[in-house]
Motif scaffolding. Sequence first.
Motif, short mmCIF file in Angstrom:
data_model
loop_
_atom_site.label_atom_id
_atom_site.label_comp_id
_atom_site.label_asym_id
_atom_site.label_seq_id
_atom_site.Cartn_x
_atom_site.Cartn_y
_atom_site.Cartn_z
N SER A 68 0.76 -1.25 0.04
CA SER A 68 -0.03 0.18 0.10
C SER A 68 0.94 1.29 0.05
O SER A 68 0.24 2.29 -0.33
N VAL A 69 2.20 1.10 0.48
CA VAL A 69 3.09 2.26 0.43
C VAL A 69 3.64 2.50 -0.84
O VAL A 69 4.21 3.71 -1.01
N LEU A 70 3.64 1.72 -1.82
CA LEU A 70 4.27 1.83 -3.09
C LEU A 70 3.58 3.20 -3.86
O LEU A 70 4.58 3.91 -4.45
N PRO A 71 2.30 3.28 -4.19
CA PRO A 71 1.98 4.38 -5.00
C PRO A 71 2.10 5.75 -4.23
O PRO A 71 2.51 6.66 -4.71
N LEU A 200 -8.19 16.24 -14.45
CA LEU A 200 -7.27 15.11 -14.83
C LEU A 200 -7.76 13.88 -13.86
O LEU A 200 -7.97 12.53 -14.43
N ALA A 201 -7.99 14.22 -12.72
CA ALA A 201 -8.25 12.99 -11.97
C ALA A 201 -9.61 12.30 -12.27
O ALA A 201 -9.77 11.03 -11.98
N SER A 202 -10.44 12.91 -12.48
CA SER A 202 -11.87 12.39 -12.99
C SER A 202 -11.67 11.88 -14.40
O SER A 202 -12.51 10.60 -14.57
N PRO A 206 -7.86 5.59 -11.36
CA PRO A 206 -7.05 4.80 -10.54
C PRO A 206 -5.70 5.16 -9.96
O PRO A 206 -5.05 4.47 -9.25
N VAL A 207 -5.10 6.36 -10.54
CA VAL A 207 -4.00 6.92 -10.20
C VAL A 207 -4.10 8.05 -9.12
O VAL A 207 -3.42 8.87 -8.69
N LEU A 208 -5.51 8.16 -8.41
CA LEU A 208 -5.57 9.11 -7.50
C LEU A 208 -4.64 9.13 -6.39
O LEU A 208 -4.21 10.08 -5.91
N PRO A 209 -4.26 7.72 -5.75
CA PRO A 209 -3.36 7.75 -4.88
C PRO A 209 -2.09 8.28 -5.17
O PRO A 209 -1.36 9.00 -4.34
N TYR A 210 -1.55 8.10 -6.29
CA TYR A 210 -0.37 8.61 -6.83
C TYR A 210 -0.53 10.15 -7.00
O TYR A 210 0.54 10.83 -6.51
#
Length: 259
Positions: A68-71, A200-202, A206-210
């Motif tokens: 979970s820490v990776l992103p 962009l987030a919309s 899937p990349v929201l955590p990043y």
Amino acid sequence: MVTIVLGLLIPLVGTVFGSAFVFFMKDEMPVRVQKTLLGFASGVMVAASVWSLLIPAMEMEESKGAWSVLPATIGFLLGMGFLLILDELTPHLHIGTDTPEGPRSRLSRTAMLALAVTIHNLPEGMAVGVVFAGAEQGAANLSLASAIAVSIGIAVQNIPEGAIISMPMRAEGNSRWRSFLIGSLSGAVEPVGGLAVILLASLLTPVLPYMLAFAAGAMFYVVVEELIPEASSGNHSNLSTIGFAIGFVLMMVLDVVMG
């Protein structure tokens, strides 16, 4: 949508209010006050990065266990790298220094000071935007209340920041009105950057955590590269430490209480 628009504009209001101090203060801000305010801004930004960005980024991926820490790790480093590149490619001049950074340019001192502040404000706008994007998409541990808390926290630290920007502009020979306008406009990048991140987030849910971690890394870069060195150099660095503590606690409380 109205709540999001207002949330994006709140930090700009803080900058405008702070920039208006140029009408009521002397041409130069007292060193003690400036050190305290720089520390305060650092504390708010660090707390917002940790409580509102990095922790939610990891919590969104908690089903992956240790991974979970990776992103958060990747996003944080990308954010730091992005601001590093932007810092290297943009001619700018930090407040209190006479040596420009970035590529050589014929820009005036006023323009380069304004660019330095713009670089500073960009990650703040990104942070507000990505938290609102997460809240809008129903991400765990991210609510509209927590997004508003981030917006208010950034706005609070933008008040002294606006004063720190407009006062040197006045010291450079600009009129009070010109100094006020430059200081105010330096905050315009925040709602623009925030809106861009939301759009962009919309498209890239899937990349929201990043993206959360990216905004945190960008904010940390500003704190480490600019705010802390300015706050700790010379005399009265103890005041910046006190300011940091107050700013950190204030942002932490806002996030917990409103989140």
